[in-house]
Scaffold this motif. Structure first.
Motif, PDB file in Angstrom:
ATOM      1  N   TRP A   1      87.430  56.604  38.980  1.00 21.88           N
ATOM      2  CA  TRP A   1      86.877  57.912  39.326  1.00 21.88           C
ATOM      3  C   TRP A   1      87.737  58.917  39.908  1.00 21.88           C
ATOM      4  O   TRP A   1      87.944  60.065  39.555  1.00 21.88           O
ATOM      5  N   LEU A   2      88.868  58.456  40.647  1.00 18.93           N
ATOM      6  CA  LEU A   2      89.761  59.540  41.163  1.00 18.93           C
ATOM      7  C   LEU A   2      90.711  60.021  39.937  1.00 18.93           C
ATOM      8  O   LEU A   2      90.829  61.221  40.250  1.00 18.93           O
ATOM      9  N   LYS A   3      90.599  59.547  39.029  1.00 16.80           N
ATOM     10  CA  LYS A   3      91.653  60.121  38.050  1.00 16.80           C
ATOM     11  C   LYS A   3      90.790  60.667  36.865  1.00 16.80           C
ATOM     12  O   LYS A   3      91.268  61.873  36.499  1.00 16.80           O
ATOM     13  N   ARG A   4      89.577  60.501  36.891  1.00 15.92           N
ATOM     14  CA  ARG A   4      88.600  61.098  35.814  1.00 15.92           C
ATOM     15  C   ARG A   4      88.225  62.419  36.337  1.00 15.92           C
ATOM     16  O   ARG A   4      88.002  63.221  35.930  1.00 15.92           O
ATOM     17  N   TYR A   5      87.796  62.262  37.677  1.00 17.60           N
ATOM     18  CA  TYR A   5      86.885  63.422  38.100  1.00 17.60           C
ATOM     19  C   TYR A   5      87.583  64.021  39.368  1.00 17.60           C
ATOM     20  O   TYR A   5      87.199  65.187  39.807  1.00 17.60           O
ATOM     21  N   GLY A   6      88.857  63.486  39.782  1.00 14.67           N
ATOM     22  CA  GLY A   6      89.440  64.175  40.871  1.00 14.67           C
ATOM     23  C   GLY A   6      88.880  63.973  42.085  1.00 14.67           C
ATOM     24  O   GLY A   6      87.581  63.304  42.241  1.00 14.67           O
ATOM     25  N   GLY A   7      89.466  63.987  43.566  1.00 12.94           N
ATOM     26  CA  GLY A   7      88.909  64.145  44.698  1.00 12.94           C
ATOM     27  C   GLY A   7      89.656  63.068  45.556  1.00 12.94           C
ATOM     28  O   GLY A   7      90.764  62.824  45.347  1.00 12.94           O
ATOM     29  N   MET A   8      89.111  62.874  46.868  1.00 17.66           N
ATOM     30  CA  MET A   8      89.628  62.049  47.795  1.00 17.66           C
ATOM     31  C   MET A   8      88.727  60.833  48.107  1.00 17.66           C
ATOM     32  O   MET A   8      87.495  60.607  47.614  1.00 17.66           O
ATOM     33  N   LEU A   9      89.332  59.896  48.715  1.00 13.59           N
ATOM     34  CA  LEU A   9      88.683  58.603  48.826  1.00 13.59           C
ATOM     35  C   LEU A   9      88.683  58.190  50.309  1.00 13.59           C
ATOM     36  O   LEU A   9      89.640  58.109  51.214  1.00 13.59           O
ATOM     37  N   ILE A  10      87.365  57.605  50.880  1.00 12.11           N
ATOM     38  CA  ILE A  10      87.436  56.977  52.152  1.00 12.11           C
ATOM     39  C   ILE A  10      87.396  55.290  51.722  1.00 12.11           C
ATOM     40  O   ILE A  10      86.479  54.928  50.933  1.00 12.11           O
ATOM     41  N   LEU A  11      88.587  54.786  52.431  1.00 10.51           N
ATOM     42  CA  LEU A  11      88.786  53.646  52.148  1.00 10.51           C
ATOM     43  C   LEU A  11      88.572  52.564  53.328  1.00 10.51           C
ATOM     44  O   LEU A  11      88.988  52.921  54.299  1.00 10.51           O
TER      45      LEU A  11
END
Ligand code: ZN
Ligand code: ZN
Ligand code: ZN
Lengths: 576, 576
Positions: free
Chosen positions: B430-440
């Protein structure tokens, strides 16, 4: 009998006072409108006979027949005789009655009958002089101690006690208030307030007498036994008064019943027991036989610290919220109003801060050079009048602090002393004479830069206070909050709080100073307060109008597992 | 030309695109109402002649004459010819023109002319298919790369880019938006939003073209050069269009002036330069000679992380406030409204939270079993429509998250992934396809009890993400807040924050969970937040209606010496 001897007596066993005088004289056929104190001159035999009966009943102490024999009360009763004669003869008669026995003589003192400010017009100083005058006569006549009885105003009791203690530092003094069934005097002072204030004072015994029957008084006395760290005494009435056809009143608790009841007081740890209205030699004799030579029960007293006004008691744990807003510094209009004895704003701020949840009100009248003693006296009196919550006396000049402490009714917070010998000595004298708790600044003449230095100065101050009889639980150390700026000072303060709290020292800060001159003051104050409470802070002078700051207090306490009540006060604040 | 070869070219020097087609055909006497793409079939010589002129002018890339040659645009222009033929012939002509040179062919793609939801009726999937269709023809015809030009809607650009990238993972793609002088597209997307989203995507070059003259575009391009971590390209117009008496428009920036201006773009670090409307072979030739073989200027790009919606960019530093209230969990009425596509409450909560100062809105639609893809699609679209601040997509089911990410316009926060391989792999995709940041989340399938364990799990997850191309500055670690209870869990969370923050890891918590079921929630939340920020917390999902909590954010940041602005947003939120 000096205080040491009295204390030794108290350690041996439960001691006995005598019973009533007025009702007994009536039974003896002495009926008239004259105050019974005149009998000391007009009919000394009657007094002697009654007191001899009490001696024979087995009392340890006879009370002089001088209950109302102070100048003001005698004046209001139209007595023209010299109060010096009345008091002097009273002691003489008592001494005669006690001859060839171990019975000691207590000079009996009670109210002037005129209310002190703000309840009436009598000033503290006037009352003080009246009690001093009577006390001096009794002392010179050779009494063994004083008992101040049937007082219903804590301020009058304080005036009487200080007058007597000032007369003689080595004479035993027993101080009584009289309570209603709800555990408060008619002027609104609770047993707890009485006990927690007098725990600090140089009194020998405190207690209660009159108004209540033994069964009504037991619950009130139980509270006293929990809150008083001093030996305790009690003299209930022999039941409820009943008006008779001949105009007299009788009290129908029999000597047998009375004795049984009195054992309950002994079970609660009473050191001295006796009787008030309606009790006679028969009551005392039977009680004496029934109780016998009994050791005093050990009591567990409450370890918590409290501040109080006349009517409101505030526990200082787990966190003391001190409202900062009665402060005229930098507020020209407020300062001018105070100078002109206009206290509207002060009163409004007192009411508002109590509603917001402040436990205590800090009082700072601003530039003291512009003020005189009267401003401090009137401020304290007006706040007493409105039934204010307890005060933190934020006063610089010692002479002004002295006035405030004298007028103050309750257990105040003295704000503040640095760790300088002269300042500490003054604070110690105040704490012992007027009672209360102290804010101790972690500084001498300038603020140390490191937490370790602030901590060490505080510990030095505490050691000095403890060596001089002020226990550390009466002290809040203020580790000093400076405005947020270039230096990392707020974090020095936090570290100081941590060091002190690890040693079990209570701390309090002047929170708002932190954000002086900055935007988002409320947020800065609240954020710091959370960190400070996390580090162990136990109180703060703050702006209780800031809801974030108030929320932090309650939230932090819950977060740290402490139980808190968010009631704004224990009283409605308008009792007077 | 594969992407590696393209990248090597980009590393050698500044590269050159060609100029305009329409204005040049007009000069060549081809005047009519037909779209110029039809010339590929009706007059291939004209196209060849122009492109040959560009090759002779020294371009590195020829763009195929296929700007409008997508199915939807051709339909709206009433073109009946097969788009396969138009596109296929365009590539053939360009290849002929480039024969015996190193010139590469870029398949030129632009808007369908129909607006995507919520601006118009076209769905993301329909647009995607239209671009895929055209892209596939161009690819099959043998182009070297794609250029997507003159797009004014970030969502359409995203659809086009994903369609082309999905066709071929190894074909170079240049993606352009067209901006107005204020640095925003007509649909409100700023250069910064464009750059920060496309930094995450698998694009080769991003840039801008059309609308502006070189002097107008330079400032906008300067922003792109600061924010884009990708190579950058630019094609300004040759001045402002002027309508002529014969109905044509001319652009009067001369080739000389144009060349001088273009050097400024090179100074700002442009990797590829060319001309848009009004530029012809003379402009390109002179520019090519003037700039020559120039190495690309190194750029310093911004290190900060941003989240964005279509129109609003939020820096995530120093602290990210994520509003929690669009959450239908446990709210039956809210859940039912969403099921019935009634988004009034959602919209009200979005507006309210922005006003309260939230930077980002967390979106949780409640029990996902009760919902289907349409609910997620419509929710994202309605919030885009009202010009919402950026979103945190708090979605459990991967298929629903995928829908939300597809419809989302901007750089979202993906909430969340545990440290389990399958979950991480999905998040990485998802991060590579749509961009953004992640809550881990600092957990695998259950929450570890100690801070050390939580810390170690987080570090393991971060390592895996970094190995898979997700830099750690795109990650917020959530050290998990449990309700205050018997266990000391809140202090475990605090300790975990400290450990992570000491390693430079960003952290974010779900704050309100702390006080679940307790009184004084606001105070508990605020108190904990202050401690957490002190320990290094960098964000929180919280109730921005709690003024204490919001005050703590700003107060804590000031207390810790961080500069903060309390503006609630960078936009009015109603631009669309
Ligand atoms: Zn009585
Ligand atoms: Zn153009
Ligand atoms: Zn800190």
């Amino acid at each position: 009998m000096n205080r040491k001897e009295f204390s030794e007596l108290l350690n041996q066993r439960v001691l006995f006072l005598d019973g009533a005088y007025g009702t007994e004289f009536f039974k003896m056929g002495i009926r008239g409108r004259m105050p019974i104190e005149l009998l000391n001159i007009t009919n000394p035999d009657a007094v002697y006979t009654l007191q001899k009966a009490y001696v024979n009943a087995g009392v340890d102490f006879l009370l002089t027949n001088t209950f109302s024999a102070n100048r003001l009360k005698m004046q209001s009763l139209k007595v023209k005789e010299n109060i010096k004669d009345i008091n002097f003869h009273a002691v003489k008669i008592a001494k005669d009655a006690a001859k060839n026995s171990n019975v000691k003589i207590l000079g009996d003192i009670s109210s002037t009958g005129i209310l002190l400010t703000p309840l009436g017009e009598l000033s503290f100083d006037e009352a003080y002089e009246v009690f001093k005058e009577q006390g001096e006569i009794l002392l010179n006549a050779g009494i063994d101690g004083f008992i101040i009885e049937t007082m219903s105003d804590l301020k009058e009791l304080k005036a009487a006690f200080l007058a007597l203690r000032d007369l003689d530092n080595n004479i035993p003094i027993i101080a009584h208030l009289t309570f209603e069934e709800n555990g408060r005097t008619v002027t609104g002072t609770s047993v707890e307030i009485f006990a927690t204030l007098f725990n600090d004072l140089d009194v020998d015994v405190i207690g209660m007498n009159c108004t209540l029957t033994p069964e009504e008084m037991i619950k009130v006395f139980q509270t006293l036994s929990k809150y008083s760290k001093k030996p305790i005494s009690v003299e209930p009435n022999a039941g409820k008064p009943k008006l008779q056809p001949d105009g007299s009143v009788i009290y129908n608790t029999t000597p047998e019943k009375f004795s049984v009841y009195m054992e309950d007081f002994v079970h609660l740890g009473a050191n001295i027991i006796g009787g008030c209205c309606g009790t006679g030699p028969e009551h005392i004799k039977l009680m004496r036989e029934f109780i016998g030579k009994t050791r005093v029960r050990k009591r567990e007293t409450i370890k918590k610290q409290f501040l109080s006004s006349r009517t409101i008691l505030r526990e200082t744990e787990p966190f003391l919220i001190i409202g900062e807003r009665i402060n005229a510094s930098g507020k020209k209009n407020f300062q001018n109003a105070i100078r002109e004895y206009n206290f509207d704003r002060m009163v409004n701020l007192a009411t508002a801060q109590e509603k917001e949840g402040s436990h205590v009100l800090d009082i700072n009248l601003g530039i003291e050079k512009l003020l005189d003693k009267k401003h401090f006296e009137k401020s304290i009196i007006i706040l007493d009048k409105i039934g204010s919550i307890p005060l933190s006396l934020d006063i610089q000049q010692p002479e002004f602090m002295e006035v405030a402490l004298k007028e103050y009714v309750g257990r105040p917070l003295i704000n503040s002393s640095t760790v300088e010998k002269e300042k500490l000595d003054t604070a110690i004298r105040w704490l012992k004479r007027y009672g209360g708790m102290l804010i101790l600044l972690t500084m001498k003449n300038k603020i140390p830069e490191t937490a370790q230095e602030r901590f060490e100065i505080a510990m030095k101050g505490i050691k000095y206070l403890e060596e001089n009889g002020i226990s550390k639980d009466r002290i809040f150390v203020d580790p000093l909050v400076l405005p947020v700026g270039a230096k990392k000072d707020p974090f020095v303060t936090l570290e100081t709080i941590k060091l002190l709290s690890e040693k079990g020292i209570k701390t309090s800060i002047g929170l708002s100073n932190l954000s002086f001159g900055l935007p988002s003051r409320e947020g800065i104050n609240a954020s710091f307060l959370s960190l400070a409470i996390h580090n162990g802070l136990s109180g703060a002078i703050l702006n209780s109008k800031e809801s974030s700051t108030m929320n932090i207090v309650f939230g932090s306490l819950i977060l740290h597992g402490m139980e808190v009540s968010r009631d704004t006060s224990t009283s409605t604040g308008d009792e007077l």
